[in-house]
Design an enzyme around this catalytic site. Structure first.
Site, mmCIF file in Angstrom:
data_model
loop_
_atom_site.group_PDB
_atom_site.id
_atom_site.type_symbol
_atom_site.label_atom_id
_atom_site.label_comp_id
_atom_site.label_asym_id
_atom_site.label_seq_id
_atom_site.Cartn_x
_atom_site.Cartn_y
_atom_site.Cartn_z
ATOM 1 N N ASP A 125 2.151 8.749 3.502
ATOM 2 C CA ASP A 125 3.157 9.778 3.202
ATOM 3 C C ASP A 125 3.051 10.957 4.167
ATOM 4 O OD1 ASP A 125 4.095 8.363 0.947
ATOM 5 O OD2 ASP A 125 2.518 9.199 -0.306
ATOM 6 N N LYS B 159 2.338 1.578 2.894
ATOM 7 C CA LYS B 159 3.587 1.980 2.238
ATOM 8 C C LYS B 159 4.347 3.010 3.073
ATOM 9 C CE LYS B 159 3.861 4.653 -1.685
ATOM 10 N NZ LYS B 159 5.026 5.524 -1.892
ATOM 11 N N ASP C 181 9.128 1.763 0.365
ATOM 12 C CA ASP C 181 9.251 2.350 -0.976
ATOM 13 C C ASP C 181 10.338 3.416 -0.981
ATOM 14 O OD1 ASP C 181 8.680 3.013 -3.616
ATOM 15 O OD2 ASP C 181 7.076 4.408 -3.067
ATOM 16 N N HIS D 86 18.535 3.330 -6.159
ATOM 17 C CA HIS D 86 19.182 3.486 -7.460
ATOM 18 C C HIS D 86 20.642 3.754 -7.138
ATOM 19 C CE1 HIS D 86 18.994 5.543 -11.698
ATOM 20 N NE2 HIS D 86 20.021 4.731 -11.559
ATOM 21 N N ASP D 87 21.414 2.687 -6.988
ATOM 22 C CA ASP D 87 22.775 2.851 -6.473
ATOM 23 C C ASP D 87 23.658 1.757 -7.068
ATOM 24 O OD1 ASP D 87 24.917 3.702 -4.795
ATOM 25 O OD2 ASP D 87 23.462 4.338 -3.297
ATOM 26 N N PRO E 263 25.612 -1.742 -7.412
ATOM 27 C CA PRO E 263 25.155 -3.064 -6.984
ATOM 28 C C PRO E 263 25.587 -3.427 -5.561
ATOM 29 C CG PRO E 263 25.884 -3.167 -9.253
ATOM 30 C CD PRO E 263 26.202 -1.775 -8.770
ATOM 31 N N ASN E 264 26.817 -3.110 -5.189
ATOM 32 C CA ASN E 264 27.288 -3.496 -3.856
ATOM 33 C C ASN E 264 26.482 -2.818 -2.751
ATOM 34 O OD1 ASN E 264 29.321 -4.842 -2.116
ATOM 35 N ND2 ASN E 264 29.707 -2.706 -1.529
ATOM 36 N N THR E 265 26.175 -1.532 -2.948
ATOM 37 C CA THR E 265 25.400 -0.802 -1.927
ATOM 38 C C THR E 265 23.997 -1.388 -1.803
ATOM 39 O OG1 THR E 265 26.674 1.183 -2.346
ATOM 40 C CG2 THR E 265 24.550 1.494 -1.270
ATOM 41 N N GLY F 242 -2.835 7.231 -1.467
ATOM 42 C CA GLY F 242 -2.404 8.052 -0.340
ATOM 43 C C GLY F 242 -3.392 9.140 -0.015
HETATM 44 O O1 C5P Z 1 -1.434 10.613 -5.021
HETATM 45 P P1 C5P Z 1 -1.363 9.675 -3.846
HETATM 46 O O2 C5P Z 1 -1.208 10.381 -2.540
HETATM 47 O O3 C5P Z 1 -2.475 8.642 -3.837
HETATM 48 O O4 C5P Z 1 -0.013 8.925 -4.097
HETATM 49 C C1 C5P Z 1 0.300 7.685 -3.559
HETATM 50 C C2 C5P Z 1 1.696 7.307 -3.993
HETATM 51 O O5 C5P Z 1 1.751 7.337 -5.411
HETATM 52 C C3 C5P Z 1 2.782 8.284 -3.530
HETATM 53 O O6 C5P Z 1 3.394 7.759 -2.374
HETATM 54 C C4 C5P Z 1 3.771 8.290 -4.669
HETATM 55 O O7 C5P Z 1 4.794 7.327 -4.459
HETATM 56 C C5 C5P Z 1 2.984 7.837 -5.850
HETATM 57 N N1 C5P Z 1 2.728 8.928 -6.793
HETATM 58 C C6 C5P Z 1 3.050 8.759 -8.129
HETATM 59 N N2 C5P Z 1 2.822 9.777 -9.038
HETATM 60 C C7 C5P Z 1 2.277 10.936 -8.656
HETATM 61 C C8 C5P Z 1 1.919 11.131 -7.313
HETATM 62 C C9 C5P Z 1 2.155 10.101 -6.396
HETATM 63 O O8 C5P Z 1 3.538 7.701 -8.488
HETATM 64 N N3 C5P Z 1 2.087 11.883 -9.570
#
Ligand code: C5P
Length: 248
Positions: free
Chosen positions: A19, A41, A68, A72-73, A75-77, A219
């Site tokens: 991220d 991811k 990731d 959330h759109d 169905p066609n999109t 992450g």
């Molecule tokens: O907290 P961390 O950096 O390990 O998060 C990894 C992934 O978990 C993030 O990319 C996010 O999609 C997800 N996340 C979550 N809920 C949180 C924080 C992060 O689902 N409270």
């Protein structure tokens, strides 16, 4: 059972959530850590600033990508998006179960046209940060109620698996058995790297695997470590998935 697992054929159940908006740092960590983890991811943060480079670098290094973007759109999109995925490195994608049966079925249809090369289709049940109060205002009695209703609908509409908080894994395995591929964020390694950040109800990697997780999404504990590769290797050792004593 496990058709999706054999198609994915991940080297271990650790997914690095890269991220980072910073392209240079992201590419450096992708090159260094990517070859050692099961998946990397790519969420909206890196995708919007250096997504194409992320995908090309992963493709070149043979690192499977979990895209990731939580669609959330209509169905066609969703059908159009999934029919034109930009890289074969993409092995898993997410959409929100709340998008409904028609959206998930359209996604399944688009992926079925890709045959054996189709990425896994994973539905997000309830985002892990949602409190009981928020969940109830969305119309569910509890988090458990939301996860079980959304999960059931998503799986019967064609999703290969689900995203949920680690505390919900046991309930999911009890309800749906071993087949769905279960993805869990909210993982904090034991020891000093395990600060909780904003992850409520976090579990250790070992606990989440014991409770039935297939993929541990981690992450910040790895990205903010002094040495991300070393932190990754320590986590892999913690779950008995470290390759060999040397880093090769
Ligand atoms: O907290 P961390 O950096 O390990 O998060 C990894 C992934 O978990 C993030 O990319 C996010 O999609 C997800 N996340 C979550 N809920 C949180 C924080 C992060 O689902 N409270």
């Amino acid at each position: 059972m496990g058709e999706i697992r054999s198609r994915l054929h991940l080297k271990n159940p650790l997914c690095l959530a890269l991220d980072l908006a910073d392209r240079d740092r992201g590419l450096a960590i992708l090159a260094l850590v990517g070859p050692h983890v099961g998946m990397v991811k790519c969420g909206s943060v890196p995708f919007l600033s250096w997504g194409r480079e992320f995908l090309s670098a992963a493709e070149e290094a043979g690192v499977p990508v979990f895209l990731d973007l939580k669609w959330h759109d209509i169905p066609n999109t969703v059908f159009e998006v999934l029919s034109s995925l930009p890289s074969p490195a993409i092995r898993m994608v997410t959409l929100h179960a709340q998008g409904g049966e028609g959206m998930i079925a359209s996604a399944r249809q688009a992926l079925n046209a890709m045959g054996e090369n189709a990425p896994a289709l994973i539905a997000v049940t309830l985002l892990t940060h949602l409190t009981l109060d928020e969940v109830q205002r969305l119309g569910y009695k509890s988090r458990e109620d939301g996860v079980s209703r959304l999960g059931k609908m998503a799986l019967s509409s064609g999703a290969d698996g689900l995203v949920m908080a680690p505390g919900e894994l046991r309930q999911a395995r009890n309800l749906w058995g071993p087949t769905p591929f279960l993805v869990t964020p909210g993982i904090r390694p034991s020891g000093p790297a395990g600060s909780k950040d904003d992850q409520a109800n976090a579990k250790t990697p070992r606990e989440a695997l014991e409770d039935g997780s297939d993929l541990l999404v981690v992450g910040r504990p790895l990205l903010s470590a002094h040495d991300p590769l070393e932190a990754t290797m320590t986590l892999l050792a913690e779950i008995g998935a470290a390759p060999s004593p040397h880093r090769g």
